[in-house]
Structure formats: C-alpha cells, structure tokens
Write an enzyme that holds these catalytic residues in place. Sequence first.
Site, PDB file in Angstrom:
ATOM      1  N   LYS A 173       2.359  -0.983   6.184  1.00  0.00           N
ATOM      2  CA  LYS A 173       1.410  -0.965   5.066  1.00  0.00           C
ATOM      3  C   LYS A 173       0.735  -2.316   4.882  1.00  0.00           C
ATOM      4  O   LYS A 173      -0.401  -2.380   4.469  1.00  0.00           O
ATOM      5  CB  LYS A 173       2.078  -0.491   3.782  1.00  0.00           C
TER       6      LYS A 173
ATOM      7  N   LYS B 123       6.609 -12.157   6.608  1.00  0.00           N
ATOM      8  CA  LYS B 123       5.963 -11.842   5.326  1.00  0.00           C
ATOM      9  C   LYS B 123       5.554 -13.094   4.563  1.00  0.00           C
ATOM     10  O   LYS B 123       4.494 -13.138   3.954  1.00  0.00           O
ATOM     11  CB  LYS B 123       6.882 -10.969   4.460  1.00  0.00           C
TER      12      LYS B 123
ATOM     13  N   LYS C 154       3.648  -2.837  14.907  1.00  0.00           N
ATOM     14  CA  LYS C 154       4.179  -1.631  14.264  1.00  0.00           C
ATOM     15  C   LYS C 154       3.216  -1.171  13.167  1.00  0.00           C
ATOM     16  O   LYS C 154       2.511  -1.986  12.562  1.00  0.00           O
ATOM     17  CB  LYS C 154       5.575  -1.877  13.701  1.00  0.00           C
TER      18      LYS C 154
HETATM   19  N1  AQP Z   1       6.229   1.510  12.091  1.00  0.00           N
HETATM   20  C1  AQP Z   1       7.452   1.919  11.827  1.00  0.00           C
HETATM   21  N2  AQP Z   1       8.152   2.598  12.755  1.00  0.00           N
HETATM   22  C2  AQP Z   1       9.417   3.041  12.470  1.00  0.00           C
HETATM   23  N3  AQP Z   1      10.028   2.850  11.295  1.00  0.00           N
HETATM   24  C3  AQP Z   1       9.363   2.180  10.335  1.00  0.00           C
HETATM   25  N4  AQP Z   1       9.670   1.831   9.072  1.00  0.00           N
HETATM   26  C4  AQP Z   1       8.637   1.163   8.523  1.00  0.00           C
HETATM   27  N5  AQP Z   1       7.641   1.052   9.416  1.00  0.00           N
HETATM   28  C5  AQP Z   1       8.048   1.685  10.549  1.00  0.00           C
HETATM   29  C6  AQP Z   1      10.933   2.174   8.404  1.00  0.00           C
HETATM   30  O1  AQP Z   1      10.651   2.789   7.178  1.00  0.00           O
HETATM   31  C7  AQP Z   1      11.754   2.574   6.284  1.00  0.00           C
HETATM   32  C8  AQP Z   1      11.280   2.241   4.909  1.00  0.00           C
HETATM   33  O2  AQP Z   1      10.521   1.071   4.948  1.00  0.00           O
HETATM   34  P1  AQP Z   1      10.336   0.177   3.657  1.00  0.00           P
HETATM   35  O3  AQP Z   1       9.975   0.995   2.507  1.00  0.00           O
HETATM   36  O4  AQP Z   1      11.475  -0.727   3.533  1.00  0.00           O
HETATM   37  O5  AQP Z   1       9.065  -0.548   3.981  1.00  0.00           O
HETATM   38  P2  AQP Z   1       8.770  -1.587   5.043  1.00  0.00           P
HETATM   39  O6  AQP Z   1       9.720  -1.697   6.171  1.00  0.00           O
HETATM   40  O7  AQP Z   1       8.552  -2.775   4.236  1.00  0.00           O
HETATM   41  O8  AQP Z   1       7.487  -0.791   5.511  1.00  0.00           O
HETATM   42  P3  AQP Z   1       6.258  -1.451   6.096  1.00  0.00           P
HETATM   43  O9  AQP Z   1       5.107  -0.555   6.106  1.00  0.00           O
HETATM   44  O10 AQP Z   1       6.684  -2.039   7.380  1.00  0.00           O
HETATM   45  O11 AQP Z   1       5.962  -2.521   4.988  1.00  0.00           O
HETATM   46  P4  AQP Z   1       5.523  -3.979   5.190  1.00  0.00           P
HETATM   47  O12 AQP Z   1       4.189  -3.915   5.872  1.00  0.00           O
HETATM   48  O13 AQP Z   1       5.470  -4.511   3.799  1.00  0.00           O
HETATM   49  O14 AQP Z   1       6.576  -4.605   6.055  1.00  0.00           O
HETATM   50  C9  AQP Z   1      12.609   1.473   6.931  1.00  0.00           C
HETATM   51  O15 AQP Z   1      13.784   2.063   7.442  1.00  0.00           O
HETATM   52  C10 AQP Z   1      11.751   0.949   8.044  1.00  0.00           C
HETATM   53  O16 AQP Z   1      12.528   0.526   9.136  1.00  0.00           O
END
Ligand code: AQP
Length: 332
Positions: free
Chosen positions: A198, A112, A195
């Site tokens: 967002k 990130k 993966k």
């Molecule tokens: N692609 C994925 N497959 C399986 N699990 C996923 N999670 C996120 N993406 C996938 C799971 O969703 C939960 C909540 O996530 P979060 O709100 O903590 O957001 P994050 O992990 O920051 O989601 P993103 O979309 O991956 O955000 P960015 O792009 O900012 O990193 C977690 O349990 C996560 O494992």
Amino acid sequence: RPRVLSGIQPTAGSFHLGNYLGAVRQWVALQESHDAFYMVVDLHAITVPQDPAQLRANTRLAAAQLLAAGLDPERCTLFVQSHVPEHAQLAWIMNCLTGFGEASRMTQFKDKSAKQGADRASVGLFTYPILQVADILLYQADEVPVGEDQRQHIELTRDLAERFNGRFGETFTLPKPYILKETAKIYDLQDPSIKMSKSASTPKGLINLLDEPRVTAKKVKSAVTDTDTVIRYDAENKPGVSNLLTIYSTLSGAGIADLEEKYAGKGYGALKTDLAEVMTEFVTPFRERTQQYLDDPETLDSILAKGAEKARGVAAETLAQAYARVGFLPAK
Ligand code: AQP
C-alpha cells in the site's frame, strides 16, 4: 489443535491482493485445522499518523473484509488488538529485553523510516516488531501465517521468547512462520521487482480488493510483462508474467503447468483478459459480502466483542505468568 495467530493493519481501507494471497487466504484455510486467533492490529496502525474517525471506520472495514474473505467467528477468534490491553502490557516487557542494535536491524523499519525521513519516524514505528512479538507470544502460537516480508519479525519473536525463557524460566512457545512458497510475495503489477504494497506501489501497480471490478480489470490488462511473448513461469527472467500466473493459479485453482499449456502459442493479451475475468469473479462477491457486514455494524461489533473476550481469556493468563516470572509484585 496447534494454535495460529496473525494480524492485519486497518490502515489502507481496502485490503490489497498481496494481503489476501500472502496471508488472509491461509488464515481462512487454517481455521479448519488450527485453534486460530486473528486480529485487526489498530495499535500497529498508529505507528504512523492516523485520522481518528478514519481509523475507527477502517477497523470495522478490516473486520468486515476478513469475514467476507471467509473467516467464521464460530471457527476462529476474531478481535481488535486494542480491545485486549495485554498486547501493550507484554510489549513493554519485550521492549526491555530487546537490544537497541537488535531492533535497529529490522529491515522493515529501515525501509519505512527511510521513506518518511528518519527524524520523522515515530519510536512506535521503531518498536513495531516488538509489539508484534508480544502479539504472538501472548497466545503461545505455534505458527504465524504471514507473507515473506514478516519472516524477520518471526525470527525476532523466537529470539525474544528464548531469551525470556532462558532468563526467567520456560514461559513462551517458540513460534514458526507459516509462509506458503507460491504466494509468499505478490509483486507490484507495474514494477514486478518490488512487492505489492500500500505504501510503495503506484495506484496502477496495486490491486485493492474493494476497487470497482472494472478498475481492477483495467489494472490487470495494463500489467507490465516483458518483450518476449511466451507464457511461462520463470520468476527470475519473467517476473511480471510469473506474478500473473501465480495470481491466476491461486485464485482459479488451476496449476501453473496447466495454465502454461492452456496459453501455449497465445499472447499476453489472452492471459490478461482471462485473469481480469477471474479477478472480477473473485472481487464481486467479496465486495458484496463486505458491504453486508458494514451495513450491520451491531452484528459486526458483537462478533468483535465476543472475539476480544475469548482472546483476553488466553492473553490474561499468559501475561499474569510473565508478570510473575519477571518479578512484579502481585496487586492485592
Ligand atoms: N505483496 C505481498 N505479498 C504477500 N504477502 C503480503 N503481505 C503484505 N503485502 C504482501 C502480507 O499481508 C499481511 C498483512 O499485512 P499488514 O497489514 O501488516 O500490512 P503490511 O505488511 O504493512 O502491508 P503493506 O501493503 O506491505 O504495507 P506497507 O506498504 O505499509 O508495508 C502480512 O502477513 C504481510 O506479510
């Protein structure tokens, strides 16, 4: 009953399919068998800049989506992280137990911060995993239902719990990750080597659950597959098709082998058309239920207030114990 704890960020507005299949779906199932604590992690959200009004709206929106997905406030404790000040308080202690090098090895921070430019990344983003450690330990959680991307943070939680217990006496439960193999990682529809996320996915590769169903159907139909024509699960050689089969199987309840049989001799078009329909059937009522909760913010806020009260009961007790163990003089 064993205890579970997990959280989701309110940052993106709509949850995406990876959030749902990787995490939230398991949360719904676990509330039946576990003492479950789930939260909208707004403290985590501000590790990157947020518009205040938007953050407030997105926090309600995230809670509405969790309820729409099937969380039942009678069966689980649903709350907003900032309503329970003990998270930030225990995080400070955990920050002081973490080595700088140890925190620097967290791959999510590396990914990130590389995207933002290392100088622009906040110290909050750097210590994000340590706040997560506090989130989990405050509730003495036995298991943490998350996607694969969070495994390293659960390892850190165990390490810090052990360190604290070793230094100050047995205080914290060592949690285990609860990660379902099948849905541990949902991939981007346009680039199945990354993966679904967002921040990293292009709009076409990311399924937002609150998108118009016809937009979602279109994204499914234009998902990247391969030049072969056989519909077969083979994550290594056919990642795009395998991802579609995983999504299809989980949402419909059909086994992967049954789907392979159903589509034997048929083309990718047939698979995508049917999956688009399965998706539409899932997101249509989800969108409606989310809207119903948003239309009644008083009920929503009172669910969250009750959840915070229950959560604080547990969190305050753990924090008091940790404060005493560390050697803080009790306030008279
Ligand atoms: N692609 C994925 N497959 C399986 N699990 C996923 N999670 C996120 N993406 C996938 C799971 O969703 C939960 C909540 O996530 P979060 O709100 O903590 O957001 P994050 O992990 O920051 O989601 P993103 O979309 O991956 O955000 P960015 O792009 O900012 O990193 C977690 O349990 C996560 O494992």
